[in-house]
Enzyme design. Structure first.
Site, PDB file in Angstrom:
ATOM      1  N   LYS A 283       0.787  -1.121  -0.049  1.00  0.00           N
ATOM      2  CA  LYS A 283      -0.069   0.008  -0.109  1.00  0.00           C
ATOM      3  C   LYS A 283       1.058   1.358  -0.098  1.00  0.00           C
ATOM      4  O   LYS A 283       1.813   1.216   0.807  1.00  0.00           O
ATOM      5  CB  LYS A 283      -0.911   0.051   1.117  1.00  0.00           C
ATOM      6  CG  LYS A 283      -2.128   0.686   1.086  1.00  0.00           C
ATOM      7  CD  LYS A 283      -3.174   0.355   2.086  1.00  0.00           C
ATOM      8  CE  LYS A 283      -4.458   1.307   2.271  1.00  0.00           C
ATOM      9  NZ  LYS A 283      -5.454   0.941   2.997  1.00  0.00           N
ATOM     10  N   GLU A 368     -20.001  -5.333   9.514  1.00  0.00           N
ATOM     11  CA  GLU A 368     -20.917  -4.324  10.305  1.00  0.00           C
ATOM     12  C   GLU A 368     -21.979  -5.412  10.748  1.00  0.00           C
ATOM     13  O   GLU A 368     -22.553  -5.100  12.118  1.00  0.00           O
ATOM     14  CB  GLU A 368     -21.467  -3.384   9.252  1.00  0.00           C
ATOM     15  CG  GLU A 368     -20.582  -2.347   9.225  1.00  0.00           C
ATOM     16  CD  GLU A 368     -19.535  -2.265   8.022  1.00  0.00           C
ATOM     17  OE1 GLU A 368     -19.761  -3.567   7.434  1.00  0.00           O
ATOM     18  OE2 GLU A 368     -18.823  -1.698   7.592  1.00  0.00           O
ATOM     19  N   ARG A 396     -25.551  -1.884   6.629  1.00  0.00           N
ATOM     20  CA  ARG A 396     -25.291  -3.386   6.223  1.00  0.00           C
ATOM     21  C   ARG A 396     -25.872  -4.305   7.404  1.00  0.00           C
ATOM     22  O   ARG A 396     -26.057  -5.528   7.383  1.00  0.00           O
ATOM     23  CB  ARG A 396     -23.824  -3.736   6.490  1.00  0.00           C
ATOM     24  CG  ARG A 396     -22.986  -3.195   4.917  1.00  0.00           C
ATOM     25  CD  ARG A 396     -23.229  -4.274   4.095  1.00  0.00           C
ATOM     26  NE  ARG A 396     -22.957  -3.985   2.632  1.00  0.00           N
ATOM     27  CZ  ARG A 396     -21.698  -4.113   2.318  1.00  0.00           C
ATOM     28  NH1 ARG A 396     -20.560  -4.582   2.944  1.00  0.00           N
ATOM     29  NH2 ARG A 396     -21.504  -3.823   0.725  1.00  0.00           N
TER      30      ARG A 396
HETATM   31  C1  LIG Z   1     -19.201  -1.702   4.243  1.00  0.00           C
HETATM   32  C2  LIG Z   1     -17.765  -0.951   4.487  1.00  0.00           C
HETATM   33  N1  LIG Z   1     -17.390  -0.507   5.816  1.00  0.00           N
HETATM   34  C3  LIG Z   1     -16.396   0.007   5.807  1.00  0.00           C
HETATM   35  C4  LIG Z   1     -15.785   1.024   4.709  1.00  0.00           C
HETATM   36  C5  LIG Z   1     -14.638   1.828   4.826  1.00  0.00           C
HETATM   37  N2  LIG Z   1     -13.479   1.478   4.231  1.00  0.00           N
HETATM   38  C6  LIG Z   1     -13.191   1.753   3.102  1.00  0.00           C
HETATM   39  S1  LIG Z   1     -11.800   1.403   2.197  1.00  0.00           S
HETATM   40  C7  LIG Z   1     -11.544   0.361   3.612  1.00  0.00           C
HETATM   41  C8  LIG Z   1     -10.144  -0.539   3.779  1.00  0.00           C
HETATM   42  C9  LIG Z   1     -10.390  -1.707   2.614  1.00  0.00           C
HETATM   43  O1  LIG Z   1      -9.255  -2.455   2.902  1.00  0.00           O
HETATM   44  P1  LIG Z   1      -8.663  -3.053   1.703  1.00  0.00           P
HETATM   45  O2  LIG Z   1      -9.836  -3.942   1.072  1.00  0.00           O
HETATM   46  O3  LIG Z   1      -7.577  -4.058   1.965  1.00  0.00           O
HETATM   47  O4  LIG Z   1      -8.265  -2.197   0.710  1.00  0.00           O
HETATM   48  P2  LIG Z   1      -6.701  -1.359   0.641  1.00  0.00           P
HETATM   49  O5  LIG Z   1      -7.394   0.034   0.921  1.00  0.00           O
HETATM   50  O6  LIG Z   1      -5.967  -1.798   1.791  1.00  0.00           O
HETATM   51  O7  LIG Z   1      -6.076  -1.495  -0.810  1.00  0.00           O
HETATM   52  C10 LIG Z   1     -12.382   0.761   4.664  1.00  0.00           C
HETATM   53  C11 LIG Z   1     -12.619   0.068   5.894  1.00  0.00           C
HETATM   54  C12 LIG Z   1     -16.172   0.661   3.459  1.00  0.00           C
HETATM   55  N3  LIG Z   1     -15.857   1.067   2.251  1.00  0.00           N
HETATM   56  N4  LIG Z   1     -17.406  -0.310   3.328  1.00  0.00           N
END
Ligand SMILES: Cc1ncc(C[n+]2csc(CCOP(=O)(O)OP(=O)(O)O)c2C)c(N)n1
Length: 627
Positions: A283, A368, A396
């Site tokens: 990342k 969630e 959710r």
């Molecule tokens: C249902 C839901 N909960 C929380 C989020 C907030 N959120 C956006 S990106 C993220 C992290 C995602 O991590 P990952 O899938 O590993 O992607 P990365 O950013 O590490 O590439 C979160 C928690 C979301 N988008 N959707």
């Protein structure tokens, strides 16, 4: 070499580029991302991490026909840049400009408008199933999902289904070891074991070398992949979770090595059945401050210095800060109070709470529905859990709020952040619906603070109730009303001033706009009162009665959907009381999905600011005068 990105009208060109040219393009994309961040806040580290994966995908598949879903969608910027949106890229996340998430209205390469994590495997499976039934089985279906989104329950529902259907679906696990914060939970440890597998760490370069000699298709490729898998399995000393679910597991492979990525993608394109390709990325890759601090650089403010940091401004307190401080205070006071977040520790600014109360801080990951049922269990056991969550993501958990919480009448407290318009993140992130979907449940108490003061007072009140309570507040700088305050009483509003000509009933933080509007109207000779509704449920019936019998007009104001929201509750109460409510004007979010843009401009556009309230009052006063 001449820049490639500005010439790239369609991704088809990528199939004609050499690996060397693709590497150059990767650099140009990273430069475009850095440039964007010098102008505004946007998702950054996640996008830097998927540049090579994006290029490899578009250079191997043809997504005019093949199907590609980026899970969540916050890492879609490189995809936007290579699918004909380079010229508009500078407009991203501004009103009228490109969305920061996939948007089918912008491009046929974006199949779903998304922003919530965890749905990609399901939708890809559905696309695949549709294509098969409609005789278009030649279309490949690919989901790219991060290791943060991967623990979402829905992903396992989809994988279970895919394993049963034996669908040709490719799931690419983009493993960068991070959610927004470091990933948590048992699956995180499992992925760590896969990543630290001696086969991957020790033989990485060897694999790359051997790979060059392996033909892409047929038995030799199959044998090569089988050998790799045996190597991984041996290093794991145990079963292979994904294989047991019916997926063929491949990897882990280096997600920044374009040659390796392309080779694997070409191979898996020819394979049958569900496949999980485990891709390891960093990342923030290619920008060392972001790689060193991916939490800060997940969605940082606009850059102000060479190291990408923003100038530290005299920090104005937000409603999120107010909520965090109120939570910390309650946790310090009562050892039964716990706090739960579903992977949003950073967004909810809970880090100090996590550090001060590690035993009573729970990060469930992006889960969630589980978080809410988990809180219900804690409440049943005698704790006082606070679920600190964005309004949009609580959607959710609708069924868990119903069955596990309200049906049992358990004292779970919901702190709903980003309620109302979330700003540049747009339709997937606006929290428009919570008032409507929470107030339908028996037992549930629903509150909307009028200002900073109300947040702490409401949380204190909630934790003294023997019932589920929700407190919703926007993503905004907090406001404090300078006036003597009434204490919080169940179902009681707070009247600042009663008006002869009309009354503005504010449900939430437009209260300060209501007060400003009333002050201005006084100068125009109109006596308009202002009430802080505080409770959406139970609604203050005395207020409804008085407003409909003792003043000229009523304006209800809420930063939530008009359908089923506070104004609707007001009208229902009026009907129940047998009162005519033709002098009620409801201001709120209309029955449509709201675009992205700055919160202030979106609010102004729908009349949810001082000017809009003034306008509504003047119109209502004119109607009153005419009758
Ligand atoms: C249902 C839901 N909960 C929380 C989020 C907030 N959120 C956006 S990106 C993220 C992290 C995602 O991590 P990952 O899938 O590993 O992607 P990365 O950013 O590490 O590439 C979160 C928690 C979301 N988008 N959707």
């Amino acid at each position: 070499m001449a820049p490639i990105l500005p010439q790239l009208e369609t991704p088809e060109l990528l199939r004609t580029l050499s690996v060397c040219q693709l590497q150059q393009l990767a650099e140009e994309i990273r430069e475009a991302l850095r440039h964007l961040l010098s102008t505004r806040s946007a998702h950054f580290a996640s996008n830097l991490g998927v540049v090579e994966l994006c290029l490899a995908l578009h250079s191997v598949f043809d997504f005019r026909r093949d199907r590609l879903i980026w899970d969540t969608g916050h890492q879609i910027y490189p995809h936007k840049l290579v699918t004909g949106r380079y010229r508009d890229f500078d407009s991203i996340r501004t009103r009228g400009g490109l969305m920061g998430y996939p948007n089918p209205a912008e491009s046929p390469y974006d199949l779903f408008m998304t922003g919530h994590a965890g749905a990609s495997v399901s939708t890809v499976l559905g696309l695949r199933s549709g294509d098969e039934l409609l005789g278009e089985s030649d279309r490949h279906a690919v989901a790219v999902i991060g290791d943060g989104a991967f623990p979402c329950g829905m992903v396992y529902e989809a994988m279970n289904n895919a394993g049963g259907l034996k669908s040709n679906a490719l799931v690419i696990l983009n493993d960068n070891k991070m959610s927004i914060c470091p990933r948590v939970g048992g699956l995180a440890s499992y992925l760590d074991r896969l990543r630290t597998n001696p086969f991957y760490t020790g033989l990485k370069s060897e694999v790359g070398r051997v790979l060059n000699k392996v033909p892409l298709f047929g038995d030799p490729a199959e044998r090569f992949l089988a050998q790799l898998k045996e190597g991984v399995k041996a290093g794991l000393h145990g079963g292979m979770l994904f294989e047991d679910l019916g997926f063929r597991y491949l990897g882990p492979i280096d997600g920044h090595d374009l040659a390796v990525l392309r080779k694997y993608l070409k191979m898996v394109k020819e394979l049958q059945g569900p496949i999980l390709l485990h891709v390891v990325t960093e990342k923030g890759h290619g920008y060392s401050p972001a790689a060193a601090d991916p939490v800060y650089f997940h969605s940082p403010p606009a850059f102000c210095s060479d190291d990408g940091r923003a100038e530290v401004k005299s920090s104005s307190r937000s409603f999120t800060d107010a909520a965090r401080d109120a939570i910390a205070e309650q946790m310090a006071r009562n050892s039964r109070v716990t706090v739960l977040t579903a992977a949003m520790c950073q967004g909810n600014k809970l880090e100090p709470v996590r550090d001060a109360f590690p035993d009573r801080f729970f990060d469930t990951g992006i889960c969630e529905s589980h978080a809410v049922a988990f809180a219900a269990g804690q409440a049943k056991a005698g704790l006082r859990p606070i679920v600190d969550i964005y309004s949009t993501f609580l959607q959710r958990s609708f069924d868990q709020i119903f069955q596990e919480v309200t049906l049992q009448n358990l004292p779970v407290t919901f702190m709903l952040d980003r309620a109302g318009l979330a700003g540049p993140d747009g339709p997937t992130h606006h929290g428009c619906f919570d008032l409507a979907y929470l107030r339908i449940f028996p037992h549930m108490v629903v509150m909307a603070p009028g200002d900073d003061h109300d947040i702490g007072a409401m949380l204190d009140f909630a934790l003294r109730q023997d019932a589920p309570c929700a407190i919703r507040y926007p993503k905004a700088t907090s406001k404090q009303i300078d006036a003597p305050r009434a204490s919080i009483e169940l179902g009681r509003s707070e009247t600042f001033h009663w008006g002869r000509d009309g009354v503005i009933v504010c449900c939430g933080t437009q209260l300060t706009d209501g007060l400003a509007a009333a002050a201005q109207l006084r100068g125009e000779g109109l006596d308009v009162g202002v009430v802080n509704a505080r409770f959406v449920k139970p609604i203050d019936r005395q207020l409804v009665q008085r407003a409909l019998t003792e003043t000229g007009f009523v304006i209800t104001v809420e930063e939530g959907c008009l359908a089923g929201g506070f104004g609707a509750a007001f009208l229902e109460a009026a009907a129940d009381l047998g009162l005519i409510a033709s002098n009620v004007t409801r201001l709120g979010i209309p029955d449509q999905f709201i675009e992205h843009g700055e919160r202030g401009e979106l609010l102004a556009n729908m009349g949810l600011d001082t000017a809009g309230i003034l306008r509504a009052c003047r119109e209502a006063a004119a109607r009153c005068a005419a009758t």
